[in-house]
Design an enzyme around this catalytic site. Sequence first.
Site, mmCIF file in Angstrom:
data_model
loop_
_atom_site.group_PDB
_atom_site.id
_atom_site.type_symbol
_atom_site.label_atom_id
_atom_site.label_comp_id
_atom_site.label_asym_id
_atom_site.label_seq_id
_atom_site.Cartn_x
_atom_site.Cartn_y
_atom_site.Cartn_z
ATOM 1 N N LYS A 52 -49.454 34.604 7.193
ATOM 2 C CA LYS A 52 -49.989 35.068 6.236
ATOM 3 C C LYS A 52 -49.034 35.181 5.354
ATOM 4 O O LYS A 52 -49.323 34.025 3.573
ATOM 5 C CB LYS A 52 -50.453 36.726 6.159
ATOM 6 C CG LYS A 52 -51.723 36.940 7.749
ATOM 7 C CD LYS A 52 -51.862 38.540 7.712
ATOM 8 C CE LYS A 52 -53.176 38.280 8.675
ATOM 9 N NZ LYS A 52 -53.070 39.981 9.279
ATOM 10 N N SER A 68 -49.018 40.918 6.441
ATOM 11 C CA SER A 68 -48.602 42.528 7.094
ATOM 12 C C SER A 68 -49.890 41.770 8.143
ATOM 13 O O SER A 68 -50.806 41.935 7.637
ATOM 14 C CB SER A 68 -48.876 43.612 6.539
ATOM 15 O OG SER A 68 -48.956 44.801 7.584
ATOM 16 N N ASP A 69 -49.648 42.384 9.855
ATOM 17 C CA ASP A 69 -50.355 41.932 10.800
ATOM 18 C C ASP A 69 -49.900 43.548 11.143
ATOM 19 O O ASP A 69 -49.545 44.263 11.698
ATOM 20 C CB ASP A 69 -50.186 40.917 11.496
ATOM 21 C CG ASP A 69 -51.280 40.868 12.347
ATOM 22 O OD1 ASP A 69 -52.273 40.117 11.558
ATOM 23 O OD2 ASP A 69 -51.593 41.035 13.896
ATOM 24 N N GLN A 70 -51.474 43.709 11.811
ATOM 25 C CA GLN A 70 -51.194 45.224 13.986
ATOM 26 C C GLN A 70 -51.809 45.101 13.871
ATOM 27 O O GLN A 70 -53.277 44.123 14.306
ATOM 28 C CB GLN A 70 -51.661 46.547 12.590
ATOM 29 C CG GLN A 70 -51.726 47.462 13.214
ATOM 30 C CD GLN A 70 -51.927 48.695 12.451
ATOM 31 O OE1 GLN A 70 -53.427 48.824 12.380
ATOM 32 N NE2 GLN A 70 -51.604 49.786 11.866
ATOM 33 N N GLY A 105 -46.427 44.736 11.417
ATOM 34 C CA GLY A 105 -45.081 44.101 10.763
ATOM 35 C C GLY A 105 -45.607 43.466 9.828
ATOM 36 O O GLY A 105 -47.119 44.175 9.018
#
Length: 192
Positions: A52, A68-70, A105
Amino acid sequence: MYPLVLASSSAYRKTLLARLAQPFEAVAPDIDEQPLPGEAPEAMVRRLSEAKARALAEQFPAHLIIGSDQVAVIGDQVLTKPGNFEGASQQLRAQSGRRVRFLTGVAVLNSQTGRCSIDLVPTDVVFKKLADEEIRSYLRRDEPYNCAGSFRSEGLGICLFDAIHSTDPSALIGLPLIRLCQMLREHGYNLL
């Protein structure tokens, strides 16, 4: 200091980043968020957080770009955004009475130098035993269809839990601010 860019269209991440009282621009990155074959959830979250940030590097060539990622993990099962009432109902039934790990993350990319820091902050959530009517009522009221795990912990979703265990309470909402502040400092960005 380099200007900040948030590589996200998430209203939750924008609200979290705004807590740091720094100017930033938010832009949605255009990436494929599908997991790779055999990819572990931890590796996927780290990869997508970095992807991203890197997706905006050309558009913002002298910036600190935050990605960010989740995902939520129950055993070997990965839960992402449910998308609708039925998907959210299934997720909450699966989480009822269980401990669920949320992996958030975060990546900070200096687009001028190419240096990228990446980390992952886990959060364990203990769900109370949920009756079907509680699930339906919650989903009708909060509509968390764009949230990994099908809840908003910053709202009525907090009623679904017995406990939350994390080193960073903002990680569960989608952007681990404690770790982000440390990473920004490592990149020479002094928040204070």
